[in-house]
Design a protein around this motif. Sequence first.
Motif, PDB file in Angstrom:
ATOM      1  N   CYS A  11     -57.612  47.256  -2.262  1.00  0.00           N
ATOM      2  CA  CYS A  11     -57.915  46.307  -0.756  1.00  0.00           C
ATOM      3  C   CYS A  11     -56.542  45.976  -0.246  1.00  0.00           C
ATOM      4  N   ASN A  12     -55.708  45.628  -1.008  1.00  0.00           N
ATOM      5  CA  ASN A  12     -54.399  45.129  -0.545  1.00  0.00           C
ATOM      6  C   ASN A  12     -53.702  46.291   0.128  1.00  0.00           C
ATOM      7  N   LEU A  49     -63.758  43.828  -1.525  1.00  0.00           N
ATOM      8  CA  LEU A  49     -63.289  42.441  -1.831  1.00  0.00           C
ATOM      9  C   LEU A  49     -64.629  41.511  -2.188  1.00  0.00           C
ATOM     10  N   THR A  62     -65.475  42.848  -5.583  1.00  0.00           N
ATOM     11  CA  THR A  62     -64.681  42.135  -6.566  1.00  0.00           C
ATOM     12  C   THR A  62     -65.042  40.790  -6.890  1.00  0.00           C
ATOM     13  N   PHE A  63     -65.299  40.126  -5.751  1.00  0.00           N
ATOM     14  CA  PHE A  63     -66.067  38.664  -6.136  1.00  0.00           C
ATOM     15  C   PHE A  63     -67.243  38.630  -6.936  1.00  0.00           C
ATOM     16  N   SER A  94     -63.255  43.037 -15.620  1.00  0.00           N
ATOM     17  CA  SER A  94     -62.019  42.375 -14.834  1.00  0.00           C
ATOM     18  C   SER A  94     -60.889  43.261 -14.428  1.00  0.00           C
ATOM     19  N   LEU A 121     -59.325  46.777  -8.010  1.00  0.00           N
ATOM     20  CA  LEU A 121     -60.158  46.845  -6.624  1.00  0.00           C
ATOM     21  C   LEU A 121     -59.337  45.988  -5.493  1.00  0.00           C
ATOM     22  N   MET A 122     -58.756  45.038  -6.227  1.00  0.00           N
ATOM     23  CA  MET A 122     -57.900  43.843  -5.304  1.00  0.00           C
ATOM     24  C   MET A 122     -56.681  44.577  -5.029  1.00  0.00           C
ATOM     25  N   PHE A 123     -55.977  45.505  -5.761  1.00  0.00           N
ATOM     26  CA  PHE A 123     -54.960  46.235  -5.239  1.00  0.00           C
ATOM     27  C   PHE A 123     -55.162  47.124  -4.293  1.00  0.00           C
ATOM     28  N   ALA A 147     -61.942  45.019 -11.366  1.00  0.00           N
ATOM     29  CA  ALA A 147     -61.901  44.059 -10.509  1.00  0.00           C
ATOM     30  C   ALA A 147     -60.366  43.909  -9.973  1.00  0.00           C
ATOM     31  N   ILE A 148     -59.369  43.569 -10.858  1.00  0.00           N
ATOM     32  CA  ILE A 148     -57.914  43.766 -10.492  1.00  0.00           C
ATOM     33  C   ILE A 148     -57.526  44.934  -9.833  1.00  0.00           C
ATOM     34  N   ILE A 197     -65.893  39.291 -10.628  1.00  0.00           N
ATOM     35  CA  ILE A 197     -65.296  38.231 -11.320  1.00  0.00           C
ATOM     36  C   ILE A 197     -66.245  36.927 -11.586  1.00  0.00           C
TER      37      ILE A 197
END
Length: 62
Positions: free
Chosen positions: A22-23, A49, A52-53, A12, A18-20, A15-16, A56
């Motif tokens: 991507c942003n 993303l 990341t999905f 997790s 990777l989201m940053f 994943a967080i 999750i």
Amino acid sequence: MPIDPMTKMNISLVAIALMFICNFLMIFARKTANNLVRFLLKTVAFLMLLVTFVMIIIVIFA
């Protein structure tokens, strides 16, 4: 096959992160003038993303 809680936490956190990333890739892609570079950056961000999905989903249902 169950995953131990420490591994779930690490997945997790990745994943967080990777989201940053991507942003920030999306923000950088909006500022670039070259359309090819913009398309490539947005494609990479979208694929990240999707990864990341999946991560999750693994954490939730494992």
